[in-house]
Scaffold this motif. Structure first.
Motif, PDB file in Angstrom:
ATOM      1  N   ALA A   4       8.285  -5.784 -10.623  1.00 34.21           N
ATOM      2  CA  ALA A   4       7.447  -4.683 -11.114  1.00 34.21           C
ATOM      3  C   ALA A   4       6.353  -4.481 -10.090  1.00 34.21           C
ATOM      4  N   PHE A   5       5.893  -3.249  -9.977  1.00 34.44           N
ATOM      5  CA  PHE A   5       4.758  -2.985  -9.089  1.00 34.44           C
ATOM      6  C   PHE A   5       3.872  -1.909  -9.683  1.00 34.44           C
ATOM      7  N   ARG A   6       2.638  -1.918  -9.207  1.00 31.80           N
ATOM      8  CA  ARG A   6       1.705  -0.829  -9.492  1.00 31.80           C
ATOM      9  C   ARG A   6       1.100  -0.424  -8.166  1.00 31.80           C
ATOM     10  N   MET A   7       1.006   0.881  -7.937  1.00 29.90           N
ATOM     11  CA  MET A   7       0.313   1.378  -6.750  1.00 29.90           C
ATOM     12  C   MET A   7      -0.556   2.554  -7.159  1.00 29.90           C
TER      13      MET A   7
ATOM     14  N   ASN B  96      -1.669  -1.901  -6.380  1.00 25.65           N
ATOM     15  CA  ASN B  96      -1.149  -2.105  -5.026  1.00 25.65           C
ATOM     16  C   ASN B  96      -0.583  -3.516  -4.868  1.00 25.65           C
ATOM     17  N   VAL B  97       0.141  -3.925  -5.912  1.00 25.45           N
ATOM     18  CA  VAL B  97       0.746  -5.259  -5.921  1.00 25.45           C
ATOM     19  C   VAL B  97       2.184  -5.156  -6.425  1.00 25.45           C
ATOM     20  N   LEU B  98       3.054  -5.913  -5.771  1.00 21.05           N
ATOM     21  CA  LEU B  98       4.451  -6.034  -6.185  1.00 21.05           C
ATOM     22  C   LEU B  98       4.675  -7.486  -6.583  1.00 21.05           C
ATOM     23  N   VAL B  99       5.253  -7.712  -7.761  1.00 20.18           N
ATOM     24  CA  VAL B  99       5.614  -9.072  -8.172  1.00 20.18           C
ATOM     25  C   VAL B  99       7.123  -9.114  -8.390  1.00 20.18           C
TER      26      VAL B  99
ATOM     27  N   ASN C 173       0.799  -1.226   0.000  1.00 21.13           N
ATOM     28  CA  ASN C 173       0.000   0.000   0.000  1.00 21.13           C
ATOM     29  C   ASN C 173       0.826   1.268   0.000  1.00 21.13           C
ATOM     30  N   ASN C 174       2.127   1.133   0.233  1.00 19.84           N
ATOM     31  CA  ASN C 174       2.971   2.325   0.279  1.00 19.84           C
ATOM     32  C   ASN C 174       4.431   1.942   0.055  1.00 19.84           C
ATOM     33  N   GLU C 175       5.285   2.962  -0.052  1.00 24.70           N
ATOM     34  CA  GLU C 175       6.704   2.740  -0.339  1.00 24.70           C
ATOM     35  C   GLU C 175       7.388   1.885   0.736  1.00 24.70           C
TER      36      GLU C 175
ATOM     37  N   ASN D 160      10.112  -3.121   2.258  1.00 18.95           N
ATOM     38  CA  ASN D 160      10.226  -4.277   3.156  1.00 18.95           C
ATOM     39  C   ASN D 160      10.152  -5.594   2.397  1.00 18.95           C
ATOM     40  N   ALA D 161       9.207  -5.662   1.447  1.00 27.52           N
ATOM     41  CA  ALA D 161       9.035  -6.894   0.667  1.00 27.52           C
ATOM     42  C   ALA D 161      10.273  -7.173  -0.184  1.00 27.52           C
ATOM     43  N   LEU D 162      10.801  -6.129  -0.829  1.00 26.10           N
ATOM     44  CA  LEU D 162      12.001  -6.307  -1.660  1.00 26.10           C
ATOM     45  C   LEU D 162      13.193  -6.726  -0.806  1.00 26.10           C
ATOM     46  N   ASP D 163      13.355  -6.070   0.350  1.00 21.94           N
ATOM     47  CA  ASP D 163      14.468  -6.414   1.243  1.00 21.94           C
ATOM     48  C   ASP D 163      14.359  -7.854   1.722  1.00 21.94           C
TER      49      ASP D 163
END
Length: 201
Positions: A57-60, A94-97, A32-34, A39-42
């Motif tokens: 890739a992500f869209r928010m 609001n998803v990161l893949v 939902n935010n940066e 955190n997910a990438l780390d």
């Protein structure tokens, strides 16, 4: 105006495809935010320190206006973009893949990479439960102690969730409710005396 968007219900982790010895491990996270994004990438970088590439890739944002596709050292456009296109294909935001690649010794070429990253993102998102979320907004209401019942009755009518309630002679209450209800609740509150309110967004 848009008051809802499609996203994934919960994280999907460790989907796997193999292509000529290379392994592609897929992950999808609702973000939902940066801060959640970072955190997910780390987390994935820590879990897969020896991976050759961490492409994502992500869209928010309601219309996916905040987006990025990252090839992480793969040929330009061969990784991040195919992943991003799967987000578009599923019409989710609001998803990161992330697709983590372990190189297997055989070069795949740009078209092979595009295919593999696309497939990795596709099977990851196929496992996800896509849900529709309604936008919410926060409201702060100030009122007198003896008006509590009135306010609580009104909030329950609009399915608002009380987030914080400071009960004194002059009470302050914060609640979240669906953005679509903003005008309706404003109208009702405006008709009441000794009450002030403001939206937090």
């Amino acid at each position: 105006m848009l008051h809802e968007y499609k996203t994934i219900e919960k994280p999907i982790e460790n989907t796997l495809i193999k292509e000529k010895g290379s392994k592609f491990i897929g992950f999808a996270f609702p973000v939902n935010n940066e801060a959640e994004l970072k955190n997910a990438l780390d987390k994935i970088r820590i879990e897969h320190p020896k991976a050759t590439h961490h492409c994502y890739a992500f869209r928010m944002g309601l219309n996916g206006e905040n987006y990025r596709a990252n090839d992480d050292g793969e040929p330009s456009g061969s990784a991040g973009l195919p992943i991003y296109n799967q987000l578009l294909a599923n019409e989710i935001t609001n998803v990161l893949v992330i697709s983590v690649r372990y190189y297997g010794g055989t070069k795949l070429g740009v078209s092979g990479l595009v295919k593999a990253y696309k497939e990795s993102a596709k099977i990851t998102l196929e496992e996800a439960n896509i849900i529709t979320k309604e936008l919410e907004t926060e409201i702060e209401i100030k009122f007198q102690f003896n008006q509590q019942n009135l306010i609580f009755t009104l909030l329950s009518k609009f399915d608002a969730k009380v987030l914080n309630f400071d009960a004194n002679e002059n009470c302050i209450l914060t609640a979240s409710l669906k953005t679509a209800q903003k005008e309706n609740i404003s109208e009702k509150l405006s008709e009441m005396q000794h009450i002030s309110f403001e939206f937090k967004d």
